[in-house]
Design a protein around this motif. Structure first.
Motif, PDB file in Angstrom:
ATOM      1  N   LEU A 127       0.696  -1.023  -0.033  1.00  0.00           N
ATOM      2  CA  LEU A 127      -0.072  -0.029  -0.041  1.00  0.00           C
ATOM      3  C   LEU A 127       0.692   1.378  -0.043  1.00  0.00           C
ATOM      4  O   LEU A 127       0.557   2.413  -0.001  1.00  0.00           O
ATOM      5  CB  LEU A 127      -1.083   0.052   1.224  1.00  0.00           C
ATOM      6  CG  LEU A 127      -1.968  -0.881   1.069  1.00  0.00           C
ATOM      7  CD1 LEU A 127      -2.913  -1.028   2.423  1.00  0.00           C
ATOM      8  CD2 LEU A 127      -3.012  -0.850  -0.212  1.00  0.00           C
ATOM      9  N   GLU A 136       3.869   6.322  -2.617  1.00  0.00           N
ATOM     10  CA  GLU A 136       3.714   7.216  -1.428  1.00  0.00           C
ATOM     11  C   GLU A 136       4.870   7.575  -0.655  1.00  0.00           C
ATOM     12  O   GLU A 136       4.866   8.282  -0.095  1.00  0.00           O
ATOM     13  CB  GLU A 136       2.481   6.884  -0.596  1.00  0.00           C
ATOM     14  CG  GLU A 136       1.112   6.391  -1.255  1.00  0.00           C
ATOM     15  CD  GLU A 136       0.272   7.658  -1.406  1.00  0.00           C
ATOM     16  OE1 GLU A 136       0.743   8.784  -1.569  1.00  0.00           O
ATOM     17  OE2 GLU A 136      -0.828   7.343  -1.410  1.00  0.00           O
ATOM     18  N   TYR A 194      -6.070   7.732  10.121  1.00  0.00           N
ATOM     19  CA  TYR A 194      -6.371   6.827  11.330  1.00  0.00           C
ATOM     20  C   TYR A 194      -6.001   5.602  10.949  1.00  0.00           C
ATOM     21  O   TYR A 194      -5.601   4.897   9.759  1.00  0.00           O
ATOM     22  CB  TYR A 194      -7.651   6.898  11.458  1.00  0.00           C
ATOM     23  CG  TYR A 194      -8.775   6.711  10.314  1.00  0.00           C
ATOM     24  CD1 TYR A 194      -8.783   5.562   9.748  1.00  0.00           C
ATOM     25  CD2 TYR A 194      -9.417   7.815   9.780  1.00  0.00           C
ATOM     26  CE1 TYR A 194      -9.436   5.315   8.443  1.00  0.00           C
ATOM     27  CE2 TYR A 194     -10.141   7.435   8.539  1.00  0.00           C
ATOM     28  CZ  TYR A 194     -10.160   6.503   7.870  1.00  0.00           C
ATOM     29  OH  TYR A 194     -10.976   6.132   6.696  1.00  0.00           O
ATOM     30  N   VAL A 198     -20.245   8.693   5.158  1.00  0.00           N
ATOM     31  CA  VAL A 198     -19.617   9.506   4.089  1.00  0.00           C
ATOM     32  C   VAL A 198     -20.293  10.921   3.886  1.00  0.00           C
ATOM     33  O   VAL A 198     -19.677  11.984   4.118  1.00  0.00           O
ATOM     34  CB  VAL A 198     -19.802   8.810   2.712  1.00  0.00           C
ATOM     35  CG1 VAL A 198     -19.023   9.495   1.762  1.00  0.00           C
ATOM     36  CG2 VAL A 198     -19.347   7.345   2.885  1.00  0.00           C
ATOM     37  N   ILE A 207     -18.870   2.276   1.048  1.00  0.00           N
ATOM     38  CA  ILE A 207     -17.557   2.598   1.552  1.00  0.00           C
ATOM     39  C   ILE A 207     -17.501   1.474   2.737  1.00  0.00           C
ATOM     40  O   ILE A 207     -16.489   1.522   3.416  1.00  0.00           O
ATOM     41  CB  ILE A 207     -18.005   4.155   2.253  1.00  0.00           C
ATOM     42  CG1 ILE A 207     -16.704   4.435   2.835  1.00  0.00           C
ATOM     43  CG2 ILE A 207     -19.008   4.079   3.262  1.00  0.00           C
ATOM     44  CD1 ILE A 207     -16.599   5.926   3.550  1.00  0.00           C
ATOM     45  N   GLN A 219     -15.560  -2.245   1.556  1.00  0.00           N
ATOM     46  CA  GLN A 219     -14.428  -1.956   0.745  1.00  0.00           C
ATOM     47  C   GLN A 219     -13.728  -3.539   0.503  1.00  0.00           C
ATOM     48  O   GLN A 219     -13.143  -3.474  -0.656  1.00  0.00           O
ATOM     49  CB  GLN A 219     -13.479  -1.215   1.282  1.00  0.00           C
ATOM     50  CG  GLN A 219     -13.962   0.278   1.212  1.00  0.00           C
ATOM     51  CD  GLN A 219     -12.781   1.491   1.898  1.00  0.00           C
ATOM     52  OE1 GLN A 219     -11.785   1.269   1.763  1.00  0.00           O
ATOM     53  NE2 GLN A 219     -13.313   2.346   2.255  1.00  0.00           N
ATOM     54  N   ALA A 260     -14.646  -5.560  -2.509  1.00  0.00           N
ATOM     55  CA  ALA A 260     -14.600  -5.152  -3.966  1.00  0.00           C
ATOM     56  C   ALA A 260     -14.195  -5.947  -4.763  1.00  0.00           C
ATOM     57  O   ALA A 260     -14.601  -6.048  -5.909  1.00  0.00           O
ATOM     58  CB  ALA A 260     -14.253  -3.615  -3.790  1.00  0.00           C
ATOM     59  N   THR A 261     -13.175  -6.391  -4.407  1.00  0.00           N
ATOM     60  CA  THR A 261     -11.965  -7.056  -5.423  1.00  0.00           C
ATOM     61  C   THR A 261     -12.399  -8.663  -4.909  1.00  0.00           C
ATOM     62  O   THR A 261     -11.616  -9.496  -5.653  1.00  0.00           O
ATOM     63  CB  THR A 261     -10.566  -6.881  -5.049  1.00  0.00           C
ATOM     64  OG1 THR A 261     -10.275  -7.098  -3.615  1.00  0.00           O
ATOM     65  CG2 THR A 261     -10.225  -5.516  -5.479  1.00  0.00           C
ATOM     66  N   PRO A 272      -7.690   7.091  -4.607  1.00  0.00           N
ATOM     67  CA  PRO A 272      -6.709   6.142  -4.576  1.00  0.00           C
ATOM     68  C   PRO A 272      -5.549   6.633  -3.693  1.00  0.00           C
ATOM     69  O   PRO A 272      -5.411   7.747  -3.264  1.00  0.00           O
ATOM     70  CB  PRO A 272      -6.290   5.877  -6.009  1.00  0.00           C
ATOM     71  CG  PRO A 272      -6.242   7.398  -6.567  1.00  0.00           C
ATOM     72  CD  PRO A 272      -7.393   7.984  -5.725  1.00  0.00           C
ATOM     73  N   GLY A 273      -4.783   5.519  -3.277  1.00  0.00           N
ATOM     74  CA  GLY A 273      -3.569   5.734  -2.149  1.00  0.00           C
ATOM     75  C   GLY A 273      -3.994   6.140  -0.864  1.00  0.00           C
ATOM     76  O   GLY A 273      -4.970   5.849  -0.389  1.00  0.00           O
ATOM     77  N   GLY A 326     -14.930   6.341  -0.450  1.00  0.00           N
ATOM     78  CA  GLY A 326     -13.854   6.517   0.803  1.00  0.00           C
ATOM     79  C   GLY A 326     -12.600   6.443   0.675  1.00  0.00           C
ATOM     80  O   GLY A 326     -12.200   6.483  -0.452  1.00  0.00           O
ATOM     81  N   LEU A 327     -11.944   6.705   1.318  1.00  0.00           N
ATOM     82  CA  LEU A 327     -10.537   6.934   1.561  1.00  0.00           C
ATOM     83  C   LEU A 327      -9.696   5.549   1.141  1.00  0.00           C
ATOM     84  O   LEU A 327     -10.201   4.366   1.199  1.00  0.00           O
ATOM     85  CB  LEU A 327      -9.786   7.311   2.943  1.00  0.00           C
ATOM     86  CG  LEU A 327     -10.533   8.692   3.186  1.00  0.00           C
ATOM     87  CD1 LEU A 327      -9.802   9.055   4.530  1.00  0.00           C
ATOM     88  CD2 LEU A 327     -10.185   9.849   2.077  1.00  0.00           C
ATOM     89  N   ARG A 328      -8.568   5.624   0.788  1.00  0.00           N
ATOM     90  CA  ARG A 328      -7.468   4.427   0.881  1.00  0.00           C
ATOM     91  C   ARG A 328      -7.967   3.396  -0.337  1.00  0.00           C
ATOM     92  O   ARG A 328      -7.934   2.209   0.319  1.00  0.00           O
ATOM     93  CB  ARG A 328      -7.347   3.820   2.041  1.00  0.00           C
ATOM     94  CG  ARG A 328      -6.619   4.970   3.033  1.00  0.00           C
ATOM     95  CD  ARG A 328      -6.111   4.292   4.236  1.00  0.00           C
ATOM     96  NE  ARG A 328      -6.025   5.303   5.392  1.00  0.00           N
ATOM     97  CZ  ARG A 328      -6.043   4.690   6.894  1.00  0.00           C
ATOM     98  NH1 ARG A 328      -5.776   3.722   7.059  1.00  0.00           N
ATOM     99  NH2 ARG A 328      -5.930   5.775   7.618  1.00  0.00           N
ATOM    100  N   GLN A 329      -8.353   3.790  -1.363  1.00  0.00           N
ATOM    101  CA  GLN A 329      -8.752   2.670  -2.226  1.00  0.00           C
ATOM    102  C   GLN A 329      -7.498   2.151  -3.120  1.00  0.00           C
ATOM    103  O   GLN A 329      -6.574   2.923  -3.561  1.00  0.00           O
ATOM    104  CB  GLN A 329      -9.425   3.305  -3.358  1.00  0.00           C
ATOM    105  CG  GLN A 329     -10.949   3.658  -2.482  1.00  0.00           C
ATOM    106  CD  GLN A 329     -11.782   2.522  -2.161  1.00  0.00           C
ATOM    107  OE1 GLN A 329     -12.357   1.826  -2.738  1.00  0.00           O
ATOM    108  NE2 GLN A 329     -11.828   2.393  -0.742  1.00  0.00           N
ATOM    109  N   THR A 330      -7.343   1.012  -3.356  1.00  0.00           N
ATOM    110  CA  THR A 330      -6.421   0.622  -4.207  1.00  0.00           C
ATOM    111  C   THR A 330      -6.657   0.781  -5.565  1.00  0.00           C
ATOM    112  O   THR A 330      -8.085   0.598  -6.052  1.00  0.00           O
ATOM    113  CB  THR A 330      -6.094  -0.916  -3.967  1.00  0.00           C
ATOM    114  OG1 THR A 330      -7.090  -1.889  -4.280  1.00  0.00           O
ATOM    115  CG2 THR A 330      -5.600  -1.119  -2.477  1.00  0.00           C
ATOM    116  N   GLN A 343      -9.323  -1.997  -6.209  1.00  0.00           N
ATOM    117  CA  GLN A 343     -10.693  -1.902  -5.792  1.00  0.00           C
ATOM    118  C   GLN A 343     -11.409  -0.911  -6.692  1.00  0.00           C
ATOM    119  O   GLN A 343     -12.601  -0.973  -7.005  1.00  0.00           O
ATOM    120  CB  GLN A 343     -10.489  -1.248  -4.428  1.00  0.00           C
ATOM    121  CG  GLN A 343     -10.387  -2.344  -3.288  1.00  0.00           C
ATOM    122  CD  GLN A 343     -10.061  -1.745  -1.935  1.00  0.00           C
ATOM    123  OE1 GLN A 343      -9.559  -0.685  -1.822  1.00  0.00           O
ATOM    124  NE2 GLN A 343     -10.442  -2.328  -0.688  1.00  0.00           N
TER     125      GLN A 343
END
Lengths: 559, 321, 132
Positions: A131, A135, A210, A558, B95, B98, B101-102, C13-14, C40-44, C47
């Motif tokens: 991940l 970055e 977080y 969201v 959301i 998640q 999803a894959t 993403p990321g 939402g956040l932190r999607q690869t 995904q």
């Protein structure tokens, strides 16, 4: 504060003035707008006079600097004694590169360090995690282990600087690394000065770094409070941050309200963990945004100080003056910068920095002109630092304490903000406290609503942004932006591989098991984390252990 | 290759495209749906409903993950409301899903209700048919959940799970608002909250007051903390029990018979309506008739008959051809 | 009788947590009558591509402010291709230097919106690009 008769006669006088000269002028010229409002949508009157302060009481509302309720500042002499700490947030690439930038900034007269970590570090992944791809070293420096910290502070004696670390979910780990490094340098822990941000609650609503669910996260916060109270008496164990919520779109009133509501939650958690309020409260610090609306911002800082003093004294029964003082760092508003005509940002930053200083900040970061586009170059950072130095040494605003006090407008606005913040805090209390308000999405929705309103106002040109929706020019995309070395990620991976080959891995496993046990039980985690850090366990390895015990937070709200 | 064939082969792209077609041009999806119909009827259709904030998506996510452990293939349809002003929608249920999803064994589709008020979209029913024919074992359908009329889900799902949360203030009202009748399984989510026990007792009391209605199947009340997975095992067991009850008691067949009857009626209605309006777009003189009504030259009843008669004629000519 | 809607996936993403722009844009697209899926956040990238395919969106909007765009955006384009979904338009947004924009476009990103772009520009672009 004012004589009743004098107010009455002033009221008559003002009435006549409005019917006479004002009406006449309006007839001839009108005003630029039907309604004037601050950036936070607070109504602004044409004129402020003692009439607006009829209910005010100087002693109760303002007092003297260094005394309750600290509206006028937390020290008796403020900048006449010592200027604020000029602290530029910096960090990128690897530890060696960031170390060079820190040394440059110190040479240029900066008085404190502020470490920006990259996202994998902030979210508890090593540089070689899948991940982390793309970055590593991007928004800050990559720190995987104590070995990187040694490089980051190479040649910088830790008893000579104060260091702020913008780190939240894994704050305890970075703090442990810093303490371990101090020991290696032979610096006693009570000589360490600085701050860990350690403010997890706002991560759930605004900043997004977080890792663990709220409950164990709050336990980590309380553990660091206790550890700092015992071992690092001069270290700020938290920097409760409104900055990121403001950047996410909320207004000045909401910024103060949500920050103080979060602060209340931290104090409550620490009290529930059995700590005495006056042992940890003196080490709570705050972090606010300095936005464009100069006088609103000044009023905001003054209102925040006053509110916090009252909360600590009345709600939590804190006795020490230091427990009641709201000490804060300020950063100028990144979201107010434009990518268009980036030089205009220098002017914006100057005004924002001035607001922070007139508001009595303890330390300040000034943004660089091209930060809507990229991380700043050395030249731009120097200009941003010089902006602070000009305010400090040439503008004269630091020569007296709280110079805007007594301005009818500033005092009225301070009061207005105070009232509105109080109403928000009451609402959050009604919802069952900040954690519950976050869970229900109340705070997120408030922020998003403000952000969307702002955007619509900019797009309809109701709100002018110079160079963006007015006074535009055709311009070439800026050049000379800072380019990050694309090889950083590969080199960090290699460094990690070498580290894992060189360290005593059996010892690492033992110390990680100690962290796991502490996490499963109730003992303070920080000393166990410190053992792991000293064995050169990586940040990712420690976080993996904690993830195993605590689980990970799943965002749920969201819109 | 037709979309239906793609669906039968388990192709994600074809499945997604066919659902879009159902949403946007249902008349063009008829051929594919016809081809898929013989392959439907195998999936267990589970509705998840309840007020906003009870954690429907988190429950859906947790149930899907649990079912995946047994190797079941899962379809999920999550319905959200569209804005009555712009017609647009923010679909944010994924959301909380998640991690799914894959997973190739899971197909998730977010759907705007597009003005429909019964808790599902007009297209939901046929989208379920597509997932069913595509080999999904369990199809979880998350309703809009505005807390009022959630009638669509009763007509669609084999098992309706009604979620409640302690401390929402409106518990008893929600229960009174007709949810008691539709639930096959109750779940009290966020059951780690202090007043969970009280809610459970209140709910049980209300069920006990009406034993007649539940003479064949008494809805169990499960307690979960969906965010941690606590209680999900029991919830799934309860849902499966209900499925077995439906199967062995013959109720499943009865429910499906009723469902087909209702569907047939609505398809017939839709079909005629569509044909009629097509005809009228070609031949109509609607406004003239309205003017005649205004001048009292005719009445609505005679006018309607006069309007429909030539349409029926043209239809019968068409059929005879 | 169905009604057509433009469907858009807005994805982060990321590891970047700055979602102000993504959420403001999502609302603006909603207010322009589109159905917007936000994950939402932190999607690869995996995904994001899987979600876009299942949801059969017309457009994927990627938002990234951390500087990882060169790594992440083209990967989404590649994966959509692998899913047979290369008719889905990929847009990018964030703090993206001018010289990276051409690189992203070469690698299949249809358009890139940088700081200061208005939501209406994006709305117009999407409407122009999607033929319902």
């Amino acid at each position: 504060m004012f004589d009743r008769d004098a107010l009455l006669s002033l009221e008559q006088q003002k009435d006549a003035w409005e019917r006479g000269p004002v009406a006449k002028t309006l007839e001839q010229f009108g005003e630029r707008s039907e309604q004037f409002r601050t950036t936070s949508e607070l109504p602004v009157e044409r004129l402020y006079t003692p009439l607006e302060l009829a209910e005010a009481d100087y002693q109760r509302d303002q007092g003297l600097p260094g005394e309750y309720p600290f509206t006028r500042g937390i020290q008796p002499t403020m900048y006449r004694g010592r200027l604020w700490t000029m602290r530029q947030y910096a960090g990128f690439g690897n530890a060696e590169e960031s170390n060079r930038r820190y040394k440059y900034l110190l040479e240029q007269g900066q008085t404190g360090l502020s470490v920006a970590f990259d996202l994998p570090t902030q979210i508890g992944y090593d540089s070689d995690h899948s991940l982390s791809r793309g970055e590593v070293g991007k928004v800050g420096v990559a720190i995987d282990s104590l070995a990187d910290m040694e490089l980051l502070f190479d040649g910088i004696p830790l008893d000579q600087v104060s260091t702020s670390m913008t780190i939240n979910a894994p704050a305890a780990i970075l703090l442990a690394m810093y303490a371990a490094l101090a020991r290696k340098q032979g610096v006693a822990l009570d000589k360490l000065r600085g701050t860990i941000q350690n403010d997890i609650l706002k991560e759930y609503v605004a900043r997004g770094t977080y890792i663990f669910p709220p409950q164990p996260s709050m336990r980590l916060v309380s553990d660091t409070f206790a550890f700092c109270a015992e071992q690092l008496p001069n270290w700020n164990s938290i920097s409760i941050s409104g900055y990121h919520m403001r950047e996410a779109g909320c207004n000045a009133v909401q910024e103060v309200a949500f920050t103080l509501a979060n602060a209340i939650a931290y104090v409550q958690a620490a009290l529930e963990a059995g700590l005495d309020v006056d042992t940890f409260a003196p080490r709570l610090s705050f972090f606010f945004d300095a936005h464009n609306d100069l006088l609103e911002e000044v009023s905001k800082f003054r209102a925040a100080r006053k509110l916090w003093a009252r909360i600590m004294k009345e709600r939590f029964g804190a006795v020490k003056a230091r427990s009641q003082m709201l000490r804060f760092h300020t950063q100028t508003a990144g979201s107010a910068l434009t990518a268009q005509q980036p030089d205009n940002n220098v002017v914006r930053v100057t005004l924002q920095a001035l607001a922070a200083v007139l508001g009595g900040t303890q330390s300040l970061h000034t943004n660089s002109r091209e930060e809507a586009l990229a991380l700043p170059t050395e030249d731009s950072v120097r200009l941003a630092l010089r902006t602070q130095q000009v305010i400090a040494h040439e503008s004269g605003v630091g020569n007296t304490v709280d110079p805007l006090a007594g301005s009818y407008y500033v005092e009225a606005l301070t009061r207005e903000i105070e009232d509105r913040v109080t109403a928000y805090i009451e609402k959050i209390d009604e919802l069952g406290g900040t954690a519950r308000a976050i869970e229900q999405g109340y705070i997120q929705r408030e922020i998003q609503e403000s952000a969307y309103t702002h955007q619509k106002e900019v797009e309809s040109c109701e709100r002018v942004v110079v160079g963006l929706n007015k006074y535009r020019i055709a311009e070439e995309p800026p050049t000379n932006l800072l380019r990050l070395d694309p090889e950083v990620e590969r080199r960090e991976r290699e460094k990690l591989e070498q580290l894992r080959g060189r360290r005593d891995n059996a010892h690492v496993t033992t110390t990680l098991e100690g962290v796991r046990k502490a996490a499963a039980g109730r003992e303070n985690l920080v000393p166990r984390i410190q053992e792991a850090v000293e064995a050169y366990a990586t940040l990712g390895e420690i976080c993996d252990v904690l993830r195993g015990e605590f689980g990970v937070h799943q965002a749920s709200v969201v819109f | 290759m037709s979309l239906a064939e793609g669906v039968r082969r388990g192709e994600v792209r074809a499945t997604a495209k066919l659902i879009t077609l159902i949403e946007n041009h249902p008349e063009s999806a008829v051929e594919d749906l016809r081809a898929l119909h013989p392959h439907t009827g195998n999936a267990h259709i589970v509705g998840i409903t309840g007020s906003p904030g009870i954690g429907k998506s988190t429950l859906t996510d947790a149930l899907a993950k649990r079912w995946r452990k047994d190797g079941a293939h899962i379809g999920i349809i999550a319905v959200d409301p569209n804005s009555p002003f712009s017609g647009g929608a923010l679909l944010g249920d994924r959301i909380r899903m998640q991690e799914l999803a894959t997973d190739p064994g899971v197909f998730i589709r977010s759907m705007g209700a597009r003005g429909r008020l019964g808790g599902l979209a007009r297209a939901t029913h046929n989208a379920i048919r597509v997932l069913d024919a595509g080999g999904k074992d369990v199809i979880l359908v998350e309703t809009v959940g505005v807390g009022q009329s959630e009638l669509d889900i009763v007509r669609t799902a084999d098992t309706v799970v009604v979620g409640l949360v302690p401390g929402m203030g409106d518990d008893i009202q929600t229960i009174k608002a007709g949810i008691l009748e539709v639930a096959d399984v109750f779940v009290i989510n966020k059951a780690d909250r202090p007043d969970a026990r009280r809610l459970m007792m209140e709910l049980q009391t209300m069920l006990d007051l009406d034993p007649e209605r539940h003479s064949h199947w008494e809805p169990p009340i499960e307690r979960t903390v969906a965010t941690t997975g606590e209680g999900i095992e029991m919830l799934m067991a309860a849902i499966r029990n209900h499925w077995e009850h439906l199967t062995y008691s013959g109720e499943l067949e009865q429910r499906r018979r009723e469902r087909y009857a209702a569907e047939l009626q609505s398809v017939v209605e839709d079909y005629w309506r569509m044909r009629f309006f097509e005809y009228w777009q070609r031949e109509g003189h609607w406004e003239q008739v309205v003017e005649q009504l205004l001048r009292k030259e005719t009445d609505p009843f005679s006018a309607a008959r006069k309007l429909v008669a030539p349409f029926l004629d043209s239809e019968s000519r068409r059929v005879n051809l | 009788m169905g009604e057509q809607r433009i469907r858009v996936l807005i994805a982060k993403p990321g590891l970047d947590g700055h979602d102000r722009g993504a959420k403001v844009l999502a609302r603006a697209l909603r207010d322009a009558g589109m159905e917007v899926i936000y994950t939402g956040l932190r999607q690869t990238p995996e995904q994001i591509a899987a979600t876009a395919t299942q949801e059969d969106v017309h457009v994927v909007g990627l938002s990234c402010l951390s500087g990882a765009h060169l790594e992440l955006f083209p990967r989404v384009v590649e994966l959509l291709k692998e899913h047979g979904a290369d008719d889905i338009l990929v847009l990018g947004g964030g703090t993206i230097p001018a010289e990276d924009i051409s690189v992203l476009k070469e690698r299949g990103v249809a358009e890139v919106f940088t700081p200061g772009a208005s939501t209406q520009e994006v709305v117009e672009f999407v409407k122009r690009s999607v033929n319902l």
